[in-house]
Design a protein around this motif. Structure first.
Motif, PDB file in Angstrom:
ATOM      1  N   TYR A   1       6.639   6.303   7.021  1.00 23.42           N
ATOM      2  CA  TYR A   1       7.001   5.169   6.146  1.00 23.42           C
ATOM      3  C   TYR A   1       8.358   4.722   5.853  1.00 23.42           C
ATOM      4  CZ  TYR A   1       2.295   6.731   5.392  1.00 23.42           C
ATOM      5  OH  TYR A   1       0.834   7.229   5.267  1.00 23.42           O
ATOM      6  N   LEU A   2       9.098   5.303   6.500  1.00 17.65           N
ATOM      7  CA  LEU A   2      10.792   5.300   6.363  1.00 17.65           C
ATOM      8  C   LEU A   2      11.267   4.254   7.676  1.00 17.65           C
ATOM      9  CD1 LEU A   2      11.714   8.834   5.518  1.00 17.65           C
ATOM     10  CD2 LEU A   2      11.219   6.979   3.926  1.00 17.65           C
ATOM     11  N   GLU A   3      12.317   3.797   7.538  1.00 14.73           N
ATOM     12  CA  GLU A   3      12.927   2.792   8.395  1.00 14.73           C
ATOM     13  C   GLU A   3      13.754   3.837   9.369  1.00 14.73           C
ATOM     14  OE1 GLU A   3      12.950  -0.570   8.771  1.00 14.73           O
ATOM     15  OE2 GLU A   3      11.686  -0.487   7.016  1.00 14.73           O
ATOM     16  N   PRO A   4      13.640   3.513  10.765  1.00 15.44           N
ATOM     17  CA  PRO A   4      14.280   4.225  11.466  1.00 15.44           C
ATOM     18  C   PRO A   4      15.666   4.290  11.239  1.00 15.44           C
ATOM     19  CG  PRO A   4      12.782   2.621  12.872  1.00 15.44           C
ATOM     20  CD  PRO A   4      13.052   2.485  11.158  1.00 15.44           C
ATOM     21  N   GLY A   5      16.458   5.463  11.356  1.00  7.98           N
ATOM     22  CA  GLY A   5      17.868   5.643  11.127  1.00  7.98           C
ATOM     23  C   GLY A   5      17.822   6.283   9.861  1.00  7.98           C
ATOM     24  N   THR A   6      16.711   6.335   8.868  1.00 15.76           N
ATOM     25  CA  THR A   6      16.993   7.047   7.462  1.00 15.76           C
ATOM     26  C   THR A   6      17.550   8.348   7.877  1.00 15.76           C
ATOM     27  OG1 THR A   6      15.020   5.482   6.500  1.00 15.76           O
ATOM     28  CG2 THR A   6      15.984   7.440   5.316  1.00 15.76           C
TER      29      THR A   6
ATOM     30  N   ARG B   1       3.251   3.416   1.366  1.00 22.48           N
ATOM     31  CA  ARG B   1       3.991   2.118   1.759  1.00 22.48           C
ATOM     32  C   ARG B   1       4.625   1.607   0.715  1.00 22.48           C
ATOM     33  NH1 ARG B   1      -0.197   1.189   4.542  1.00 22.48           N
ATOM     34  NH2 ARG B   1      -0.756   1.514   6.706  1.00 22.48           N
ATOM     35  N   LYS B   2       4.020   1.421  -0.417  1.00 27.04           N
ATOM     36  CA  LYS B   2       4.692   0.499  -1.508  1.00 27.04           C
ATOM     37  C   LYS B   2       5.779   1.501  -2.039  1.00 27.04           C
ATOM     38  CE  LYS B   2       0.464  -1.870  -2.436  1.00 27.04           C
ATOM     39  NZ  LYS B   2      -0.960  -1.883  -3.527  1.00 27.04           N
ATOM     40  N   LEU B   3       5.488   2.724  -2.214  1.00 28.69           N
ATOM     41  CA  LEU B   3       6.444   3.617  -2.982  1.00 28.69           C
ATOM     42  C   LEU B   3       7.674   3.662  -2.168  1.00 28.69           C
ATOM     43  CD1 LEU B   3       4.481   6.699  -3.772  1.00 28.69           C
ATOM     44  CD2 LEU B   3       5.453   5.311  -5.429  1.00 28.69           C
ATOM     45  N   PHE B   4       7.621   3.471  -0.899  1.00 29.62           N
ATOM     46  CA  PHE B   4       8.813   3.417   0.010  1.00 29.62           C
ATOM     47  C   PHE B   4       9.717   2.033   0.201  1.00 29.62           C
ATOM     48  CE2 PHE B   4       7.007   7.591   1.017  1.00 29.62           C
ATOM     49  CZ  PHE B   4       8.172   8.300   0.961  1.00 29.62           C
ATOM     50  N   ILE B   5       9.005   1.045  -0.033  1.00 33.34           N
ATOM     51  CA  ILE B   5       9.713  -0.193   0.032  1.00 33.34           C
ATOM     52  C   ILE B   5      11.139  -0.163  -0.656  1.00 33.34           C
ATOM     53  CG2 ILE B   5       9.674  -2.670  -0.629  1.00 33.34           C
ATOM     54  CD1 ILE B   5       6.764  -2.560  -0.512  1.00 33.34           C
ATOM     55  N   GLY B   6      12.053  -0.716   0.257  1.00 38.19           N
ATOM     56  CA  GLY B   6      13.406  -0.756  -0.370  1.00 38.19           C
ATOM     57  C   GLY B   6      14.095   0.653  -0.400  1.00 38.19           C
ATOM     58  N   HIS B   7      13.537   1.748   0.210  1.00 41.55           N
ATOM     59  CA  HIS B   7      14.191   3.046   0.013  1.00 41.55           C
ATOM     60  C   HIS B   7      15.597   2.946   0.385  1.00 41.55           C
ATOM     61  CE1 HIS B   7      14.278   4.325   4.105  1.00 41.55           C
ATOM     62  NE2 HIS B   7      12.880   3.443   4.374  1.00 41.55           N
ATOM     63  N   PRO B   8      16.564   4.065  -0.027  1.00 42.10           N
ATOM     64  CA  PRO B   8      17.780   3.897   0.540  1.00 42.10           C
ATOM     65  C   PRO B   8      18.175   4.590   1.912  1.00 42.10           C
ATOM     66  CG  PRO B   8      17.399   5.661  -1.045  1.00 42.10           C
ATOM     67  CD  PRO B   8      16.127   4.817  -1.079  1.00 42.10           C
ATOM     68  N   GLU B   9      19.090   4.367   2.436  1.00 41.19           N
ATOM     69  CA  GLU B   9      19.382   4.901   3.849  1.00 41.19           C
ATOM     70  C   GLU B   9      19.401   6.749   3.825  1.00 41.19           C
ATOM     71  OE1 GLU B   9      22.882   3.245   5.105  1.00 41.19           O
ATOM     72  OE2 GLU B   9      22.321   1.383   5.033  1.00 41.19           O
ATOM     73  N   GLU B  10      19.569   7.335   2.769  1.00 44.94           N
ATOM     74  CA  GLU B  10      19.540   8.795   2.675  1.00 44.94           C
ATOM     75  C   GLU B  10      18.800   8.879   1.606  1.00 44.94           C
ATOM     76  OE1 GLU B  10      23.176  10.826   3.240  1.00 44.94           O
ATOM     77  OE2 GLU B  10      22.520  11.944   1.291  1.00 44.94           O
ATOM     78  N   LEU B  11      17.791   9.907   1.588  1.00 44.09           N
ATOM     79  CA  LEU B  11      16.890  10.595   0.494  1.00 44.09           C
ATOM     80  C   LEU B  11      16.669  11.846   0.797  1.00 44.09           C
ATOM     81  CD1 LEU B  11      13.694  10.813   1.817  1.00 44.09           C
ATOM     82  CD2 LEU B  11      13.964   8.190   1.630  1.00 44.09           C
ATOM     83  N   VAL B  12      16.271  12.528  -0.299  1.00 41.56           N
ATOM     84  CA  VAL B  12      15.846  14.049  -0.154  1.00 41.56           C
ATOM     85  C   VAL B  12      14.449  14.060  -0.304  1.00 41.56           C
ATOM     86  CG1 VAL B  12      16.129  16.233  -1.656  1.00 41.56           C
ATOM     87  CG2 VAL B  12      18.060  14.512  -1.369  1.00 41.56           C
TER      88      VAL B  12
END
Length: 152
Positions: free
Chosen positions: A49-54, A26-37
């Motif tokens: 742990y990701l926001e819906p729509g990521t 949860r801490k690692l993914f705080i503020g993650h970008p809208e797209e990731l690999v």
């Protein structure tokens, strides 16, 4: 029957991994970008742990996991693109990723140095590489046994 066993297995593994690593993830993914690999996306353990729509670009060499990965992406409202590829040779452009995720994966990569080199290659200059890795469980006999079974 095999499909039911596979789903059961990953349900058990997922519950345990969430219990063991959930607060860290949860801490690692705080503020993650809208797209990731995500390299070695497996069955989609990190989707929760990701926001819906990521948008997740999954690098997953095991085609047998792609169906489960897609179903979990749908359940967690993740926009998923899957590449059947290895971390050592990702079919992505140079400096194209804002974030690369590796979660309990590098132990199974044939050439970790090449995988890290690929991660550096695809990361944007200001990009982030987040990882949560482990070592062999010498003090936990059951986990150590399972790791030996699956060659971790």
């Amino acid at each position: 029957m095999i499909q039911k066993i596979t789903y059961w297995f990953f349900s058990v593994v997922d519950a345990y991994m969430h219990y063991k690593y959930g607060s860290r993830k949860r801490k690692l993914f705080i503020g993650h970008p809208e797209e990731l690999v995500e390299i070695g996306a497996g069955y989609g353990a990190n989707f929760r742990y990701l926001e819906p729509g990521t948008k997740v670009i999954a690098i997953e060499p095991n085609a047998g996991l792609h169906r489960i990965l897609r179903e979990r992406a749908q359940n967690f409202e993740i926009d998923l693109v899957v590449y059947e590829a290895f971390a050592e040779e990702m079919p992505l452009s140079e400096a194209s990723a804002e974030m690369v995720v590796s979660s309990l994966v590098l132990c199974s990569v044939k050439d970790p140095e090449k995988a890290i080199s690929e991660i550096k290659r695809i990361l944007k200059p200001e990009g982030k590489f987040i990882y949560l890795e482990h070592v062999k469980a010498h003090n936990q006999p059951i986990i150590g046994f399972v790791q030996r079974l699956i060659k971790v």
